[in-house]
Scaffold this active site. Structure first.
Site, PDB file in Angstrom:
ATOM      1  N   ASN A 151       1.944 -36.205 -81.663  1.00  0.00           N
ATOM      2  CA  ASN A 151       3.175 -35.480 -81.378  1.00  0.00           C
ATOM      3  C   ASN A 151       2.949 -34.036 -80.962  1.00  0.00           C
ATOM      4  O   ASN A 151       3.803 -33.424 -80.347  1.00  0.00           O
ATOM      5  CB  ASN A 151       4.111 -35.537 -82.587  1.00  0.00           C
ATOM      6  CG  ASN A 151       3.414 -35.210 -83.885  1.00  0.00           C
ATOM      7  OD1 ASN A 151       2.502 -35.921 -84.308  1.00  0.00           O
ATOM      8  ND2 ASN A 151       3.820 -34.130 -84.515  1.00  0.00           N
ATOM      9  N   GLN A 179       6.122 -41.343 -80.823  1.00  0.00           N
ATOM     10  CA  GLN A 179       6.066 -40.562 -79.576  1.00  0.00           C
ATOM     11  C   GLN A 179       5.791 -41.408 -78.344  1.00  0.00           C
ATOM     12  O   GLN A 179       6.050 -40.972 -77.227  1.00  0.00           O
ATOM     13  CB  GLN A 179       4.991 -39.462 -79.691  1.00  0.00           C
ATOM     14  CG  GLN A 179       5.358 -38.331 -80.640  1.00  0.00           C
ATOM     15  CD  GLN A 179       6.536 -37.482 -80.170  1.00  0.00           C
ATOM     16  OE1 GLN A 179       6.886 -37.461 -78.997  1.00  0.00           O
ATOM     17  NE2 GLN A 179       7.152 -36.767 -81.097  1.00  0.00           N
ATOM     18  N   THR A 237      23.531 -50.955 -96.635  1.00  0.00           N
ATOM     19  CA  THR A 237      24.431 -51.400 -95.568  1.00  0.00           C
ATOM     20  C   THR A 237      23.938 -50.893 -94.220  1.00  0.00           C
ATOM     21  O   THR A 237      23.599 -49.714 -94.088  1.00  0.00           O
ATOM     22  CB  THR A 237      25.868 -50.894 -95.841  1.00  0.00           C
ATOM     23  OG1 THR A 237      26.284 -51.444 -97.092  1.00  0.00           O
ATOM     24  CG2 THR A 237      26.829 -51.310 -94.743  1.00  0.00           C
ATOM     25  N   CYS A 324       8.028 -29.770 -87.778  1.00  0.00           N
ATOM     26  CA  CYS A 324       8.032 -29.807 -89.236  1.00  0.00           C
ATOM     27  C   CYS A 324       7.223 -28.668 -89.828  1.00  0.00           C
ATOM     28  O   CYS A 324       7.521 -28.173 -90.897  1.00  0.00           O
ATOM     29  CB  CYS A 324       7.459 -31.126 -89.720  1.00  0.00           C
ATOM     30  SG  CYS A 324       8.069 -32.518 -88.781  1.00  0.00           S
TER      31      CYS A 324
HETATM   32  C1  LIG Z   1       9.288 -37.305 -85.123  1.00  0.00           C
HETATM   33  C2  LIG Z   1       8.127 -38.066 -85.618  1.00  0.00           C
HETATM   34  C3  LIG Z   1       8.183 -38.768 -86.831  1.00  0.00           C
HETATM   35  C4  LIG Z   1       9.381 -38.701 -87.745  1.00  0.00           C
HETATM   36  O1  LIG Z   1      10.480 -39.401 -87.222  1.00  0.00           O
HETATM   37  P1  LIG Z   1      11.958 -39.072 -87.792  1.00  0.00           P
HETATM   38  O2  LIG Z   1      12.808 -40.138 -87.200  1.00  0.00           O
HETATM   39  O3  LIG Z   1      12.308 -37.712 -87.293  1.00  0.00           O
HETATM   40  O4  LIG Z   1      11.892 -39.167 -89.262  1.00  0.00           O
HETATM   41  C5  LIG Z   1       7.073 -39.492 -87.216  1.00  0.00           C
HETATM   42  N1  LIG Z   1       5.974 -39.546 -86.459  1.00  0.00           N
HETATM   43  C6  LIG Z   1       5.881 -38.900 -85.281  1.00  0.00           C
HETATM   44  C7  LIG Z   1       4.633 -39.001 -84.470  1.00  0.00           C
HETATM   45  C8  LIG Z   1       6.948 -38.130 -84.830  1.00  0.00           C
HETATM   46  O5  LIG Z   1       6.849 -37.474 -83.674  1.00  0.00           O
END
Ligand SMILES: *Cc1c(COP(=O)(O)O)cnc(C)c1O
Length: 397
Positions: A151, A179, A237, A324
């Site tokens: 990512n 990604q 759900t 993050c």
């Molecule tokens: C964004 C991302 C995640 C997390 O996904 P969310 O749906 O935002 O929880 C996990 N792995 C990679 C490589 C990401 O880019």
């Protein structure tokens, strides 16, 4: 002021058509997919249709697609679920040192609870060596988890090859495909994966919904217990509007994948070529084995965070890398693992394109970045007289 969004690896805008398809399921078609009456059937049919659309991209059976609350849950589930189901067989897991934190921190959690984890190194492009995976395999290895595409730096890992090694050794293989899904082909049989994570908001779907592909026959425990939804594998759900959005975005993404990739690669390569004219700049990640939409740079003598703020003043939305970790002052674990020094890793800039970006937007960005880098270097706390003069910008306008 003009605004240019170049942070599509953090999230994408919801596609208008996808939104239209979701809308009825918030209001008129509000049924609980588990209900037996017509309201329920309406919802459950929509959920199953979405499952097929996701399966069409993964080239798997619809019954192998399980909906989750997103990529983080899918990653947690794959790792913890396999660990909890197979601990009697062994307690060793292999992963890479540049995974998303949804994998890394899950592995660290398991280490505190009786499991052992090997974190494989990567080369300077961020590539995992299949031979390293093979060498790390032990009698008690139960899971290998290596991401499909990184990512931050966009490097595409040799998943098919690693999957073959996993299969030969009868070890489960998971890949974080958040990604790569709908950007490059993700045929789970060619990739030789047993599990694959995806997330809707990374490919023009809504936030808070994703899926985990689980090959039939895989021994995995559920994370969420309750009403027994998703064949008892993921209670709660169903998020019908979200799931409908995930399906619609998958269908659209599959249809547009090739054209979008072609367009983004051409814009990306122009961007890379021009940004690299700046003194003291370099590209991170692999020159060819990289996502069509990813350009990741470092500039010496500046702070990436400051550059992001300067660019934001000019209407350009960019990132230093992972959304993050951008609030912490620690440099990215990915950049350190590809061999950058702390001070080098601090000067990073990730530009991730989307299908809606136009050529004139890239022209604008190419004009702005050199000026902002120069402006920052002029006030850089890192600078020495000698360094400053050697990095004087070549742009004179
Ligand atoms: C964004 C991302 C995640 C997390 O996904 P969310 O749906 O935002 O929880 C996990 N792995 C990679 C490589 C990401 O880019």
């Amino acid at each position: 002021m003009r605004r240019v969004y170049l942070d599509h690896s953090a999230t994408t805008p919801l596609d208008r058509g996808v939104f239209e398809e979701m809308k009825p399921y918030f209001s008129k078609k509000f049924g609980n997919a588990s209900s037996l009456h017509s309201f329920g059937r309406e919802a459950s049919e929509a959920v199953e249709e979405a499952r097929e659309k996701v399966a069409n991209v993964l080239k798997c059976k619809p019954s192998e697609v399980f909906f989750t609350s997103g990529g983080t849950e899918a990653d947690n589930w794959a790792v913890k679920g396999t660990a909890f189901a197979n601990w009697k067989k062994g307690r060793h897991i292999i992963t890479s040192s540049i995974e998303h934190h949804a994998i890394l921190y899950t592995c660290e959690y398991l280490e505190k609870n009786g499991f052992e984890v090997t974190y494989l190194p990567v080369d300077r492009y961020g590539l995992v060596k299949p031979a390293d995976v093979e060498d790390a395999i032990r009698k008690d290895t139960i899971l290998i988890s290596i991401m499909h595409a990184n990512n931050e730096i966009g490097t595409i890992e040799p998943i098919g090859e690693i999957g073959k090694i996993a299969r030969e050794n009868e070890i489960y293989f998971h890949s974080d495909g958040v990604q790569s899904f709908c950007k490059i082909p993700t045929d789970v049989n060619k990739l030789n994966v047993d599990m694959f994570s995806i997330s809707a908001h990374k490919f023009y779907g809504p936030k808070g919904v994703g899926a985990l592909f689980i090959r039939s026959g895989t021994k995995i425990e559920p994370l969420l217990h309750g009403g027994g939804h998703e064949k008892g594998m993921r209670s709660g759900t169903e998020n019908t509007p979200g799931i409908v959005g995930l399906g619609a975005a998958s269908e659209l993404g599959l249809k547009r994948m090739e054209k979008d990739a072609e367009k983004m690669i051409s814009l990306r390569d122009r961007l890379i070529k021009d940004v690299l004219k700046i003194n003291g700049s370099w590209l991170n990640g692999h020159p060819v084995k990289r996502l069509p939409n990813n350009a990741h740079f470092c500039f010496s003598l500046i702070e990436g965070e400051s550059l992001i703020l300067y660019l934001d003043e000019k209407g350009i939305a960019a990132s230093t890398g992972s959304a993050c970790s951008s609030k912490s002052l620690e440099p990215s674990h990915v950049l350190l693992r590809i061999g950058l020094r702390h001070e080098e890793a601090h000067g990073s800039l990730r530009l991730t394109l989307g299908r809606e970006n136009r050529k004139d937007e890239i022209d604008y960005v190419i004009k702005v970045i050199p000026k902002e880098v120069e402006r920052l270097r002029a006030i850089s706390p890192f600078k020495t007289k000698k360094q400053l003069s050697s990095f004087k910008s070549t742009e004179e306008d």
